[in-house]
Design an enzyme around this catalytic site. Structure first.
Site, PDB file in Angstrom:
ATOM      1  N   HIS A 137       1.068  -1.160   0.094  1.00 49.80           N
ATOM      2  CA  HIS A 137       0.131  -0.068   0.107  1.00 49.80           C
ATOM      3  C   HIS A 137       0.847   1.485   0.149  1.00 49.80           C
ATOM      4  CE1 HIS A 137      -2.797  -2.780   2.172  1.00 49.80           C
ATOM      5  NE2 HIS A 137      -3.380  -2.540   1.443  1.00 49.80           N
ATOM      6  N   ASP A 189      -2.776  -7.457  -7.688  1.00 47.37           N
ATOM      7  CA  ASP A 189      -4.115  -7.725  -8.050  1.00 47.37           C
ATOM      8  C   ASP A 189      -4.424  -7.415  -9.499  1.00 47.37           C
ATOM      9  OD1 ASP A 189      -5.489  -8.472  -5.179  1.00 47.37           O
ATOM     10  OD2 ASP A 189      -4.311  -6.685  -5.008  1.00 47.37           O
TER      11      ASP A 189
HETATM   12  P1  AMP Z   1      -6.093  -4.296  -0.576  1.00 49.18           P
HETATM   13  O1  AMP Z   1      -6.044  -3.545   0.561  1.00 49.18           O
HETATM   14  O2  AMP Z   1      -5.577  -5.723  -0.534  1.00 49.18           O
HETATM   15  O3  AMP Z   1      -7.576  -4.309  -1.040  1.00 49.18           O
HETATM   16  O4  AMP Z   1      -5.085  -3.485  -1.621  1.00 49.18           O
HETATM   17  C1  AMP Z   1      -5.259  -2.260  -1.868  1.00 49.18           C
HETATM   18  C2  AMP Z   1      -4.336  -2.032  -3.174  1.00 49.18           C
HETATM   19  O5  AMP Z   1      -3.100  -2.081  -2.981  1.00 49.18           O
HETATM   20  C3  AMP Z   1      -4.756  -2.969  -4.303  1.00 49.18           C
HETATM   21  O6  AMP Z   1      -4.840  -1.904  -5.618  1.00 49.18           O
HETATM   22  C4  AMP Z   1      -3.827  -3.855  -4.221  1.00 49.18           C
HETATM   23  O7  AMP Z   1      -3.513  -4.394  -5.595  1.00 49.18           O
HETATM   24  C5  AMP Z   1      -2.643  -3.072  -3.559  1.00 49.18           C
HETATM   25  N1  AMP Z   1      -1.729  -3.964  -3.286  1.00 49.18           N
HETATM   26  C6  AMP Z   1      -1.823  -4.842  -2.294  1.00 49.18           C
HETATM   27  N2  AMP Z   1      -0.794  -5.510  -1.970  1.00 49.18           N
HETATM   28  C7  AMP Z   1       0.213  -5.278  -2.734  1.00 49.18           C
HETATM   29  C8  AMP Z   1       1.767  -5.410  -3.041  1.00 49.18           C
HETATM   30  N3  AMP Z   1       2.310  -6.429  -2.469  1.00 49.18           N
HETATM   31  N4  AMP Z   1       2.392  -4.627  -3.978  1.00 49.18           N
HETATM   32  C9  AMP Z   1       1.644  -3.621  -4.471  1.00 49.18           C
HETATM   33  N5  AMP Z   1       0.355  -3.410  -4.569  1.00 49.18           N
HETATM   34  C10 AMP Z   1      -0.377  -3.961  -3.685  1.00 49.18           C
END
Ligand code: AMP
Length: 285
Positions: free
Chosen positions: A39, A152
């Site tokens: 994030h 994702d």
């Molecule tokens: P989430 O809180 O899991 O819904 O993720 C929020 C955003 O952060 C989404 O756009 C994810 O693709 C991105 N994200 C989550 N983990 C990673 C990571 N390891 N590297 C890059 N982006 C990430």
């Protein structure tokens, strides 16, 4: 400096209208909280590119296909606010469920084709929930740019399509995957892993790297590449490969012969925790 948390749509709109009125560009980073280095990469990129950075923290019930996953999803709002403060985020939008969904939605975004494979195939309704909440957040914040992770990749491809199909005036920015030193993709769900599970969790990344290696060596039969790479998973009762697919990076449809860049994506159950990861692979030449 960080403004406090905003919990209502009306308050967020009012806050952002002021920025817009002053000609300041708005960057939106949608998250479900439990913020980690993945994030952070999105937020830092938004910070570099936009005058006003909005981070949303909302565990969207509409996108969970399993009740237990929603229940045990990590919620760490106080720590998340500290992280946002340290990254100089301007506004954190952390609405309650009934602010986002005052009543069950009558209209949702149905996603065709792009959601037919990978996670879409295994998590019924998931991408409909994602597309619906992201469209709502884009309507509420009306940012110039919105930031999503390559982690994702299917989700990001779907969001690009939502924006195109509904004429939403926003640039979608995709940020590369942030990994642990051993290669494990960082995820909010990694906190559920026991020490032993954490050690074997990296096998998903290793399988993807194996696919990448075969493709770089000129192998073109997708089924064969998948079979050989999957065979590298360690024999461990706690590991179950939910899927391993090679898809066209644009339309997310499976490919049989590898003649150009493909995305290999996988989901691995490690005990009770489901992890996903992907890599872009390019054939030689
Ligand atoms: P989430 O809180 O899991 O819904 O993720 C929020 C955003 O952060 C989404 O756009 C994810 O693709 C991105 N994200 C989550 N983990 C990673 C990571 N390891 N590297 C890059 N982006 C990430």
């Amino acid at each position: 400096m960080t403004a406090g948390v905003v919990e209502t749509v009306a308050a967020l709109r009012e806050r952002l209208d002021r920025s817009r009125g002053a000609g300041i560009s708005i960057g939106l980073v949608p998250t479900m909280g439990a913020l980690h280095a993945g994030h952070t990469a999105l937020i830092e990129r938004a910070r570099r590119e936009c005058g006003c950075v909005v981070v949303t923290i909302f565990v969207n019930p509409l996108q969970f296909d399993r009740e237990d996953d929603l229940r045990r999803y990590p919620r760490t709002l106080e720590a998340d606010l500290d992280t946002c403060r340290s990254l100089d985020v301007d506004v954190v939008f952390a609405p309650r469920d009934d602010e986002m969904y005052p009543s069950p939605p009558a209209c949702t975004v149905r996603v065709d084709r792009l959601a037919d494979h990978l996670c879409g195939r295994h998590r019924p309704g998931h991408f409909e929930g994602v597309a619906t909440v992201v469209l709502k957040l884009l309507q509420i914040a009306q940012p110039q740019r919105a930031y999503f992770g390559e982690k994702d990749a299917q989700q990001t491809a779907i969001i690009r399509r939502v924006v195109r199909d509904f004429n939403v005036p926003v640039d979608i920015v995709e940020v590369p995957i942030v990994r642990e030193p051993d290669g494990l993709a960082i995820s909010s769900r990694n906190v559920h892993l026991s020490r032993g599970e954490r050690r074997v969790a990296v096998s998903l990344y290793r399988v993807l790297c194996e696919v990448q290696r075969h493709i770089a060596a000129g192998r073109t039969d997708a089924a064969e590449v998948r079979r050989q790479a999957a065979a590298c998973l360690p024999a461990d009762d706690g590991l179950r490969l939910e899927y391993l697919e090679l898809v066209d990076p644009g339309n997310m449809q499976p490919v049989e012969r590898i003649t150009g860049p493909v995305r290999v994506a996988g989901a691995l159950w490690v005990g009770a925790t489901r992890l996903i990861d992907n890599l872009l692979c390019k054939p030689p030449g």
